[in-house]
Scaffold this active site. Structure first.
Site, PDB file in Angstrom:
ATOM      1  N   SER A 136       1.075  -0.926  -0.073  1.00 52.40           N
ATOM      2  CA  SER A 136      -0.777   0.284   0.322  1.00 52.40           C
ATOM      3  C   SER A 136       1.013   1.177   0.416  1.00 52.40           C
ATOM      4  O   SER A 136       1.767   1.392   0.853  1.00 52.40           O
ATOM      5  CB  SER A 136      -0.608   0.331   1.213  1.00 52.40           C
ATOM      6  N   TYR A 149      -2.545  -0.284  11.007  1.00 53.53           N
ATOM      7  CA  TYR A 149      -2.799  -0.431   9.633  1.00 53.53           C
ATOM      8  C   TYR A 149      -1.117  -0.107   9.024  1.00 53.53           C
ATOM      9  O   TYR A 149      -0.642  -1.444   8.673  1.00 53.53           O
ATOM     10  CB  TYR A 149      -4.035  -0.236   9.024  1.00 53.53           C
TER      11      TYR A 149
END
Length: 281
Positions: A136, A149
């Site tokens: 990501s 996260y």
């Protein structure tokens, strides 16, 4: 499909979103694809499209080992592993339940790592293979309320960098895909985890920040200039799978490239000023 293609392709987390789009596109491109999910009944559409489907829970050693053995029994080895399964547990660092954080690490990091361990011996014996990790932009930049996260995605960055140089000599490539905002069920999951967390209580000292985060998240995912559909990631994965010399990293979406560039070049002061303005923190 080029003759150098590394089939079969085993993809995790295919029940929806990026995994489903990737499996569908690779099947259409002529690849032998094993689409997997914890609940294989969610894969009916992919099976109808031509994918082979398997149950695979990346938090279960038995499930991972069984899936890899089944592919190897049919093909000798996994040609390409696409580590896509993952989710976000959102909340402030102080208030987030660490048991939930551990469960997220189990899926996003340890499941990815263990499944990679399971396929590497077969790839080494074959003298070729490819591991594609779906990371990501959140492994390069960090927003408030998403710290845990982001930590999982930073871990995927480190694992990918180390692994790339460990297995290169065996003819195995390691590729990291870094998507920006992708319109899937992920946004709903972000809101749900925050809403169910300790910070959801009205007396939270972070109430204003959490409200600002919710508004900013919704606005960003709703902005067509900032967010893209899962097919944009699928196209990049297809390129990484089929390239004879894949890049080590692919950043997906112009907005992600801009944000990563701003974080890298601007340093902490510039980034913190942007965060303060964006989240009114």
């Amino acid at each position: 499909m080029p003759t150098t293609s590394l089939d079969p392709v085993l993809i995790t987390g295919c029940s929806s979103g990026i995994g489903a789009a990737t499996a569908d596109l690779l099947v259409k491109a002529g690849h032998t694809v094993y689409a997997t999910a914890r609940r294989p009944e969610t894969l009916a559409d992919l099976e109808a499209a031509g994918a082979r489907t398997l149950a695979l829970d990346v938090s279960s050693e038995e499930s991972m080992a069984t899936a890899v053995k089944e592919v190897e029994a049919q093909h000798g080895r996994v040609g390409t592993l696409v580590n896509n399964a993952g989710y976000g547990e959102y909340g402030t660092i102080e208030e987030t339940d660490l048991d939930k954080v551990r469960a997220m690490f189990e899926t996003n990091v340890f499941g990815l790592a263990r499944l990679t361990q399971l396929v590497l011996p077969g790839m080494r014996r074959a003298g070729r293979g490819r591991v594609v990790n779906i990371g990501s932009m959140g492994g390069r930049i960090t927003f408030p309320v998403g710290g845990y996260y982001h930590a999982t995605k930073y871990a995927v960055e480190a694992i990918s960098d180390a692994l790339r140089n460990e297995v290169r000599g065996f003819g195995i490539d390691v590729v990291l895909i870094e998507p920006g905002l992708i319109r899937t069920a992920f946004e709903e999951g972000v809101h749900a985890t925050v809403a169910s967390g300790a910070g959801s209580q009205g007396d939270s000292p972070y109430a204003a920040l959490l409200a600002s985060n919710a508004a900013s998240t919704s606005a960003s995912y709703g902005n067509s200039l900032l967010a893209a559909g899962p097919e944009s990631v699928a196209r990049v994965v297809l390129s990484a799978v089929e390239s004879s010399r894949p890049r080590s990293r692919y950043v997906v979406t112009p907005a992600a490239r801009a944000l990563i560039g701003a974080r890298t070049l601007g340093g902490d002061r510039v980034w913190d000023a942007y965060i303060k303005r964006q989240f009114k923190a």
